[in-house]
Design an enzyme around this catalytic site. Structure first.
Site, PDB file in Angstrom:
ATOM      1  N   GLU A  14       0.808  -1.226   0.000  1.00 37.87           N
ATOM      2  CA  GLU A  14       0.000   0.000   0.000  1.00 37.87           C
ATOM      3  C   GLU A  14       0.843   1.280   0.000  1.00 37.87           C
ATOM      4  O   GLU A  14       0.827   2.047   0.979  1.00 37.87           O
ATOM      5  CB  GLU A  14      -0.959  -0.003   1.193  1.00 37.87           C
ATOM      6  CG  GLU A  14      -1.981  -1.121   1.135  1.00 37.87           C
ATOM      7  CD  GLU A  14      -2.947  -1.128   2.324  1.00 37.87           C
ATOM      8  OE1 GLU A  14      -2.687  -0.437   3.315  1.00 37.87           O
ATOM      9  OE2 GLU A  14      -3.960  -1.826   2.233  1.00 37.87           O
ATOM     10  N   GLU A  72      -5.312  -8.640   0.444  1.00 34.83           N
ATOM     11  CA  GLU A  72      -6.019  -8.389   1.716  1.00 34.83           C
ATOM     12  C   GLU A  72      -7.497  -8.172   1.443  1.00 34.83           C
ATOM     13  O   GLU A  72      -7.870  -7.507   0.481  1.00 34.83           O
ATOM     14  CB  GLU A  72      -5.511  -7.110   2.409  1.00 34.83           C
ATOM     15  CG  GLU A  72      -4.156  -7.207   3.034  1.00 34.83           C
ATOM     16  CD  GLU A  72      -3.723  -5.897   3.704  1.00 34.83           C
ATOM     17  OE1 GLU A  72      -4.598  -5.095   4.097  1.00 34.83           O
ATOM     18  OE2 GLU A  72      -2.502  -5.690   3.810  1.00 34.83           O
TER      19      GLU A  72
HETATM   20  O1  IFM Z   1      -4.239  -3.428   9.026  1.00 35.19           O
HETATM   21  C1  IFM Z   1      -4.213  -2.867   7.756  1.00 35.19           C
HETATM   22  C2  IFM Z   1      -3.009  -3.342   6.968  1.00 35.19           C
HETATM   23  O2  IFM Z   1      -1.812  -3.109   7.646  1.00 35.19           O
HETATM   24  C3  IFM Z   1      -2.951  -2.608   5.644  1.00 35.19           C
HETATM   25  N1  IFM Z   1      -4.211  -2.733   4.936  1.00 35.19           N
HETATM   26  C4  IFM Z   1      -5.421  -2.433   5.655  1.00 35.19           C
HETATM   27  C5  IFM Z   1      -5.451  -3.212   6.974  1.00 35.19           C
HETATM   28  C6  IFM Z   1      -6.759  -2.947   7.723  1.00 35.19           C
HETATM   29  O3  IFM Z   1      -6.943  -1.593   7.976  1.00 35.19           O
END
Ligand code: IFM
Length: 453
Positions: A163, A355
């Site tokens: 990210e 994710e």
């Molecule tokens: O916990 C975070 C992760 O570190 C990065 N993506 C979003 C997740 C949830 O907010």
């Protein structure tokens, strides 16, 4: 009826969010270690100092992953645990931790997907300018070489950066995340460019030093626009919005994905950012644009979008009372259909959902179990949409639920619980939530049980 043969079912976590042992065995400080010490940065003054104590409990945690039937686990490496000052001397104890973790995972038949940077930036390098320093991409490549030389006889899957929209945007423009800077936009773009160079040089290092044939990708935030209706006008409006740069910040897809996959910055962003864009050296775009094997995207929700009367994309608010997670994200399962579909159609690169998951208000009930029906429903709805994308020909190679354990949710501290496994922080006792048992059945059937459970 299920997902494609060979589809990978996993769960994810990151080093600072679960490891703890922040000051042990020679680990150096990261900018998150120092940021958490500043008053008012984190909910209730919390930090990742102990987190889930995974550094000491990784064997138990891998056992839990095995119990759930995970086929893959996406972990991240703490850069300052391995190279405490960011460059130079290596910390053997830090490296050995990841070595043991890799062996343990493989012994449990769980494939490690290793993220090289999930935000633990060495504090020492931050003092030397951090991502603003043109050398930062070389520092990163040097660290990547160390990790790859150690693990690449067993690790096949690598993710360069997690990210970049967040660690550059939230960390350097808005100051919500470490290192807490609020830079001028021109400087933010320098940091962004150096992070993109770091991505490219990391891929070069993996390809140069890996002992086995590797598969490499980025984990970008999947900012998704979902068409408000199936009309072709709304579909095109959503597609257009998803691949546009419309504001002077990092919150878009294409400022990151187009340099990496097409070797150029997007035209609309180039025009909008204008004189804020840093000088770009001759070979930079070639360095950034390295062949990749998959595009990782982290997708949590989508923005409903339609074509306005003049044909331009227009946001459509969710109705009053629309379902939302504890983190206040709208529940919008279609994001897991349209996001992968639009990305696949544009980039023609296999997608990995690196994710997806939800924060919920979970606790251990009187019966000692953790009942989380909302999370089951959330995952069920989202996975049905992902399945629909696969059926419509979108090449999706895997899905990683966020997260294997409840953990340190950055500025929100331990307030948000994302795990399949509940963590009672004072005792560090772990309890599989109902969703973990549910996910186990999904994995075992390769998704064929979806719609029936
Ligand atoms: O916990 C975070 C992760 O570190 C990065 N993506 C979003 C997740 C949830 O907010």
């Amino acid at each position: 009826m299920g997902f494609p043969k060979g589809f990978v079912w996993g769960a994810a976590a990151s080093s600072y969010q679960i490891e703890g042992a922040a000051h042990e065995d020679g680990k150096g400080l990261s900018t998150w270690d120092t940021f958490c010490q500043k008053a008012g940065t984190i909910w209730n003054g919390q930090s990742g100092d102990t987190a889930c104590d995974h550094y000491h409990r990784y064997e138990e945690d891998v056992g839990l992953m095995k119990q759930i039937g995970l086929q893959a686990y996406r972990l991240s490496i703490s850069w300052p645990r391995v190279v405490p000052q960011g460059t130079g001397a290596i910390n053997p104890k830090g490296l050995e931790f990841y070595d043991r973790l890799t062996d343990k995972l493989l012994a449990a038949d769980i494939s490690p997907y290793v993220t090289l940077f999930h935000w633990d930036y060495p504090d020492e390098l931050y003092r030397r300018g951090g991502w603003l320093n043109r050398d930062s991409s070389d520092w990163f490549a040097e660290y990547v070489k160390v990790v790859v030389e150690k693990l690449s006889d067993r690790v096949k899957y690598w993710i360069t950066l997690n990210e970049p929209q967040c660690f550059i945007g939230l960390g350097h423009q808005f100051g919500f995340h470490a290192p807490g800077d609020k830079l001028e936009f021109a400087e933010v773009l320098i940091a962004a460019h150096n992070a993109l160079l770091a991505h490219g040089k990391a891929i070069q290092a993996i390809r140069a030093y890996s002992k086995i044939k590797s598969q490499i990708g980025l984990a970008s935030v999947g900012i998704v626009n979902v068409p408000a209706t199936d009309s072709s006008e709304d579909v095109e409006a959503a597609r257009h919005a998803m691949f546009s740069v419309t504001s002077k910040d990092c919150w878009n897809n294409t400022w990151w994905t187009e340099p990496v996959l097409f070797g150029r910055y997007p035209e609309d962003g180039w025009e909008l950012f204008g004189s804020d864009i840093p000088p770009i050296q001759d070979k930079d775009m070639k360095t950034i644009c390295q062949p990749q094997d998959f595009l990782g995207v982290n997708i949590y929700f989508g923005q409903r979008t339609r074509a306005s009367k003049d044909g331009q994309p227009e946001a459509v608010p969710f109705p009053v009372g629309h379902a939302m997670t504890a983190f206040r994200f709208p529940v919008s399962p279609e994001a897991l259909y349209w996001g992968p579909r639009f990305l696949w159609e544009r980039y023609q690169l296999p997608i990995v959902i690196t994710e997806n998951g939800m924060s919920n208000i979970d606790w251990a009930s009187l019966d000692g179990k953790v009942h989380d029906p909302q999370r089951i429903d959330f995952l069920h709805r989202y996975l049905l949409e992902l399945q629909r994308a696969c059926k419509h020909g979108v090449e999706v190679h895997g899905y990683f639920q966020w997260s294997i354990l409840d953990n340190f949710e950055w500025t929100e501290g331990y307030k948000e619980r994302y795990g399949l496994v509940y963590v009672d922080y004072p005792t560090q006792k772990r309890i599989l939530k109902d969703s973990a048992y549910w996910y186990k059945k999904v994995i075992a059937s390769n998704g064929a049980t979806l719609g029936k459970l």
